[in-house]
Design a protein around this motif. Structure first.
Motif, short mmCIF file in Angstrom:
data_model
loop_
_atom_site.label_atom_id
_atom_site.label_comp_id
_atom_site.label_asym_id
_atom_site.label_seq_id
_atom_site.Cartn_x
_atom_site.Cartn_y
_atom_site.Cartn_z
N ILE A 17 0.84 -1.21 0.00
CA ILE A 17 0.00 0.00 0.00
C ILE A 17 0.87 1.25 0.00
CG2 ILE A 17 -1.67 1.31 1.38
CD1 ILE A 17 -2.79 -1.41 2.30
N ALA A 18 2.00 1.21 0.68
CA ALA A 18 2.91 2.35 0.71
C ALA A 18 3.50 2.62 -0.68
CB ALA A 18 4.03 2.11 1.72
N VAL A 19 3.81 1.54 -1.42
CA VAL A 19 4.35 1.71 -2.77
C VAL A 19 3.30 2.34 -3.67
CG1 VAL A 19 5.11 0.43 -4.82
CG2 VAL A 19 6.06 -0.12 -2.58
N VAL A 20 2.06 1.89 -3.59
CA VAL A 20 0.98 2.46 -4.40
C VAL A 20 0.76 3.93 -4.05
CG1 VAL A 20 -1.51 2.34 -4.87
CG2 VAL A 20 -0.15 0.25 -4.81
N THR A 21 0.84 4.27 -2.78
CA THR A 21 0.67 5.65 -2.34
C THR A 21 1.81 6.52 -2.85
OG1 THR A 21 -0.44 4.83 -0.35
CG2 THR A 21 0.28 7.11 -0.31
N ALA A 30 2.99 7.92 2.17
CA ALA A 30 3.62 6.63 1.87
C ALA A 30 4.66 6.28 2.93
CB ALA A 30 4.25 6.66 0.49
N ALA A 31 5.45 7.26 3.33
CA ALA A 31 6.47 7.01 4.36
C ALA A 31 5.81 6.64 5.69
CB ALA A 31 7.34 8.25 4.53
N ARG A 32 4.70 7.31 6.01
CA ARG A 32 3.99 7.01 7.25
C ARG A 32 3.41 5.60 7.22
NH1 ARG A 32 0.38 11.10 7.33
NH2 ARG A 32 2.03 12.51 8.02
N ILE A 33 2.82 5.20 6.09
CA ILE A 33 2.26 3.85 5.96
C ILE A 33 3.36 2.80 6.04
CG2 ILE A 33 1.08 2.28 4.35
CD1 ILE A 33 -0.50 4.75 3.37
N ALA A 34 4.51 3.07 5.43
CA ALA A 34 5.64 2.14 5.50
C ALA A 34 6.12 1.97 6.94
CB ALA A 34 6.78 2.62 4.59
#
Length: 147
Positions: A17-21, A30-34
């Motif tokens: 999901i972070a890559v898609v974001t 994206a960094a927060r999701i990762a």
């Protein structure tokens, strides 16, 4: 073993999901999701997940949680009773001593400092009858108290 597999799957899905974001040019999100998705793998690698699995199945651990809960209830109950009674023993004793020290044992007024008194009224002329003797004692008492 199952917990480690589930944590790895959750982390992999989060990184996807972070890559898609990040592809959508939302790099901060994206960094927060990762970061959130790496937490489960970190917990598995440090052994916290294994410890939690052992604790969840241990009757001794559950008894320990029960003892901790009982201790917390006792602590909270004593604090509530203390608030209801008006403070700690030392606070009540200090308040009692302060109240006792405010008035000297033989004093007719509180010894808390100088109190400004209203100006005394001029005494009225005594009346001509015998009632002057009757009121002289009362006038003396009133003058003594500044009234």
């Amino acid at each position: 073993m199952i917990a480690e597999t589930v944590c790895s799957a959750v982390s992999t899905a989060g990184l996807g999901i972070a890559v898609v974001t990040a592809y959508r040019k939302r790099f901060l999100a994206a960094a927060r999701i990762a970061a959130y998705s790496l937490v489960p793998v970190g917990l598995v690698m440090t052994g916290v997940v294994g410890w939690l699995a052992d604790t969840a199945l241990s009757p001794t651990a559950w008894a320990g949680f029960g003892v901790l809960g009982a201790a917390w209830l006792l602590f909270a109950g004593t604090r509530a009773a203390e608030r209801r009674r008006g403070g700690t023993r030392a606070e009540r004793k200090a308040a009692k001593d302060a109240g006792r020290a405010a008035v000297a044992p033989a004093a007719s007024e509180p010894s808390l400092g100088q109190v400004t008194r209203p100006a005394a009224r001029p005494a009225a002329a005594p009346r001509s009858s015998g009632t002057a003797d009757d009121f002289s004692d009362i006038e003396a008492i009133l003058k003594k108290h500044g009234l």
